[in-house]
Design a protein around this motif. Structure first.
Motif, PDB file in Angstrom:
ATOM      1  N   ASN A 155       0.826  -0.980  -0.202  1.00  0.00           N
ATOM      2  CA  ASN A 155      -0.242   0.250   0.005  1.00  0.00           C
ATOM      3  C   ASN A 155       1.285   1.618   0.330  1.00  0.00           C
ATOM      4  OD1 ASN A 155      -1.625  -1.968   1.709  1.00  0.00           O
ATOM      5  ND2 ASN A 155      -2.745  -0.859  -0.130  1.00  0.00           N
ATOM      6  N   GLU A 159      -2.030   6.105  -1.285  1.00  0.00           N
ATOM      7  CA  GLU A 159      -3.221   5.475  -1.443  1.00  0.00           C
ATOM      8  C   GLU A 159      -3.925   5.106  -0.592  1.00  0.00           C
ATOM      9  OE1 GLU A 159      -0.657   2.285  -5.151  1.00  0.00           O
ATOM     10  OE2 GLU A 159      -2.520   1.082  -2.810  1.00  0.00           O
ATOM     11  N   LEU A 160      -3.456   4.618   1.287  1.00  0.00           N
ATOM     12  CA  LEU A 160      -3.950   4.264   2.664  1.00  0.00           C
ATOM     13  C   LEU A 160      -4.065   5.744   2.779  1.00  0.00           C
ATOM     14  CD1 LEU A 160      -0.614   3.100   3.968  1.00  0.00           C
ATOM     15  CD2 LEU A 160      -2.789   1.881   4.093  1.00  0.00           C
ATOM     16  N   SER A 161      -3.421   7.354   2.332  1.00  0.00           N
ATOM     17  CA  SER A 161      -4.430   8.026   2.855  1.00  0.00           C
ATOM     18  C   SER A 161      -5.762   8.657   2.198  1.00  0.00           C
ATOM     19  CB  SER A 161      -3.652   9.773   1.584  1.00  0.00           C
ATOM     20  OG  SER A 161      -4.005  10.181   0.965  1.00  0.00           O
ATOM     21  N   ARG A 162      -5.974   8.026   1.189  1.00  0.00           N
ATOM     22  CA  ARG A 162      -7.827   8.198   0.458  1.00  0.00           C
ATOM     23  C   ARG A 162      -8.724   7.037   0.935  1.00  0.00           C
ATOM     24  NH1 ARG A 162      -5.652  11.833  -0.361  1.00  0.00           N
ATOM     25  NH2 ARG A 162      -4.713  13.782  -2.501  1.00  0.00           N
ATOM     26  N   GLY A 163      -8.326   5.850   1.844  1.00  0.00           N
ATOM     27  CA  GLY A 163      -8.934   4.383   2.025  1.00  0.00           C
ATOM     28  C   GLY A 163      -8.613   3.692   1.425  1.00  0.00           C
ATOM     29  N   VAL A 165      -7.332   0.468   0.783  1.00  0.00           N
ATOM     30  CA  VAL A 165      -6.750  -0.661   1.335  1.00  0.00           C
ATOM     31  C   VAL A 165      -6.907  -1.945   0.782  1.00  0.00           C
ATOM     32  CG1 VAL A 165      -7.280  -0.341   3.169  1.00  0.00           C
ATOM     33  CG2 VAL A 165      -5.316  -0.699   3.464  1.00  0.00           C
ATOM     34  N   GLN A 169     -12.222  -3.619  -2.148  1.00  0.00           N
ATOM     35  CA  GLN A 169     -12.693  -2.405  -3.227  1.00  0.00           C
ATOM     36  C   GLN A 169     -11.878  -2.515  -4.161  1.00  0.00           C
ATOM     37  OE1 GLN A 169     -10.397  -0.216   0.364  1.00  0.00           O
ATOM     38  NE2 GLN A 169     -11.848   1.033   1.157  1.00  0.00           N
ATOM     39  N   THR A 445     -19.876   5.060   0.279  1.00  0.00           N
ATOM     40  CA  THR A 445     -18.324   6.056  -0.355  1.00  0.00           C
ATOM     41  C   THR A 445     -18.276   4.864  -1.604  1.00  0.00           C
ATOM     42  OG1 THR A 445     -18.038   6.392   2.635  1.00  0.00           O
ATOM     43  CG2 THR A 445     -16.326   6.884   0.460  1.00  0.00           C
ATOM     44  N   PHE A 447     -14.673   5.086  -4.500  1.00  0.00           N
ATOM     45  CA  PHE A 447     -13.529   5.144  -4.338  1.00  0.00           C
ATOM     46  C   PHE A 447     -13.368   5.487  -6.043  1.00  0.00           C
ATOM     47  CE2 PHE A 447     -14.598   2.874  -0.460  1.00  0.00           C
ATOM     48  CZ  PHE A 447     -13.202   3.915   0.379  1.00  0.00           C
ATOM     49  N   THR A 461     -12.821  10.245  -3.122  1.00  0.00           N
ATOM     50  CA  THR A 461     -13.590   9.707  -3.083  1.00  0.00           C
ATOM     51  C   THR A 461     -14.953  10.550  -3.167  1.00  0.00           C
ATOM     52  OG1 THR A 461     -13.000  10.660  -0.928  1.00  0.00           O
ATOM     53  CG2 THR A 461     -12.310   8.523  -1.310  1.00  0.00           C
TER      54      THR A 461
END
Length: 491
Positions: A155, A159-163, A165, A169, A445, A447, A461
């Motif tokens: 990751n 990518e982690l900052s946008r969720g 993971v 998803q 949500t 993505f 997002t």
């Protein structure tokens, strides 16, 4: 032709699917022990377990053992020189076969066992009762003698900052990218993957080790319902890997010389003919596109060529099947028709997806199918987000050439990588997307992977109801939009 005594061979395979009250359930290490005993019985050898020189365990998630291989070895009466553990990844069971075959061939090993097991269903049931299982705990400082395989970062911080993971998803985003690249409508593509998964369920229905032994129609699989809720568009629950299972498997490998010394009949032998390993660009953000896998194409075709076979020579195939997109990419890259059988177990949705260890079950099943024939089988394994890959070609017929293995990583690494725009505000084109849903079926949500005007990828997002409605009712891939403060707005 006389066989080289160092020829690696699988002599036994055992599987366990545990369905019982949590109070009566075996813990994961004891599930592996039972699978090991079944593998030894399958090999018809009373002495092979005590002769184990290496016990190699696939990384497990339902309980934290510090050295599970040592526990398994002790409980089956073995005193191995090596206890080994793997990093995370669904590729690891096949990678273990490849590594073990090379070790046997080179004279580093004579007898080894590969195993893994998960008791996720039992662990989840106990959590609901607010109970902690009374399972084995090893003293701090305990460790395996060897870690087999390298951990691959999965990751990117962006990518982690946008969720972005979770596999639930990312794989549906891959699915929508596949659909758009093929030019199919939402309805036509959904019908295609519903029919594909229905055929997988038919295989599971005849597999005594499968978790769900019931054939499902395309309509049952593709239609959201109270028992088949939408998870990440376009996947209802039945198109997702089913990790809520208790399953274990074990495979015993040895040299031909050792197999004969332990009195294992040749009709139990299955030979690994070839294998290969590679991973795609580790971060999804850097993939050139989100609907293909160069690593599958290069490593998979290399494994076949090393074995001297093509796809038309394969009698049995098990493509890694955590989600429909994984199967389609694997089939596309290897030149396999979706109309042929692509699973021997029923796949991770129906057979069961015991985290990293599913492929140990597909190898064990392949062994059963190949015995007593000249058939050839292919097993593929996948870890991460169509990231880490391993391949194996098998037959009960001795190989024409010694076991061959290829590490093609340098070839994959040389392929183009896409730039990542971590801080982008402005116009974009939607590359692909998914809409994650609440447990009640309501959209939660969206993505999206987006391309900037200069071709870099960025992630965004949205919780806007109109955006999410458009994503599940019309083609949004290729649609223009803007990103501001990491939020996608369609235009």
């Amino acid at each position: 032709m006389a066989l080289d005594p160092r020829t690696p061979v699988i002599v036994g395979a055992g599987q366990l699917t545990q369905r019982c009250d949590p109070a009566d359930a075996l813990e994961p290490v004891d599930m592996m022990v039972e699978a090991a005993r079944r593998a030894a019985a399958d090999a018809t050898s009373a002495s092979v377990l005590a002769a184990l020189q290496s016990v190699r365990v696939v990384n497990l998630l339902s309980w934290r053992y510090l050295d599970p291989a040592a526990l398994v070895a002790e409980r089956v009466g073995a005193s191995p020189v090596e206890t080994a553990y793997t990093p995370m990844g669904g590729n690891t069971p096949q990678s273990l076969v490849n590594k073990t075959a090379l070790d046997i061939q080179a004279g580093r090993l004579d007898v080894a066992m590969l195993t893994g097991g998960e008791a996720v269903r039992t662990r989840n049931a106990l959590r609901k009762l607010d109970q902690r299982p009374d399972w084995t705990e090893q003293p701090e400082g305990t460790a395996p003698t060897t870690v087999l395989g390298k951990d691959v970062p999965m990751n990117h911080p962006h990518e982690l900052s946008r969720g972005v993971v979770m596999p639930v998803q990312i794989y549906p985003m891959v699915e929508n990218a596949l659909r758009a690249a093929a030019g199919r409508s939402l309805a036509d593509h959904h019908d295609r993957i519903s029919r594909l998964w229905s055929r997988f369920s038919e295989v599971a229905a005849t597999n005594p080790h499968a978790w769900i032994q019931e054939a499902r129609t395309p309509e049952e699989i593709g239609t959201p319902s109270p028992t088949n809720r939408m998870v990440g568009f376009p996947y209802p629950k039945l198109m997702n890997s089913n990790n809520d299972v208790d399953q274990a498997a074990a495979v015993i490998m040895c040299s031909v010389e050792a197999a004969r010394a332990h009195g294992i009949p040749e009709d139990r032998w299955v030979f690994p003919w070839s294998g290969s390993d590679a991973h795609d660009h580790p971060y999804v953000s850097h993939r050139d596109d989100l609907y293909s896998s160069p690593a599958i194409r290069i490593a998979g075709t290399r494994a076949l060529s090393l074995a001297g076979v093509g796809v038309d020579d394969l009698s049995h195939v098990d493509l890694y099947s955590c989600f429909p997109s994984a199967v389609q990419i694997g089939a596309d890259e290897l030149g396999l028709s979706l109309e042929r059988d692509l699973t021997v177990t029923g796949g991770l949705s129906f057979f069961g997806g015991p985290w990293n260890n599913y492929v140990m079950h597909s190898i064990a099943t392949m062994v059963e199918l190949l015995r007593g024939s000249d058939d050839i089988g292919l097993v593929t394994a996948n870890g991460g987000y169509v990231t880490k890959h391993a391949f194996g070609v098998y037959s009960a017929r001795p190989p024409a050439t010694p076991f061959r293995h290829a590490d093609v990583q340098a070839e994959v690494d040389a392929l183009p990588a896409r730039a990542l725009a971590e801080e982008h505000d402005g116009p974009v084109t939607v590359e692909t997307y998914t809409v994650m849903h609440e447990r009640d079926g309501s959209p939660a949500t969206a993505f999206a992977a987006c391309l900037t005007p200069d071709g870099a990828r960025t992630w965004a997002t949205s919780t806007d109801a109109d955006v999410m409605k458009a994503m599940v009712t019309e083609e949004v891939c290729g649609r223009p939009g803007t990103v501001s403060d990491a939020t996608l707005h369609l235009t």
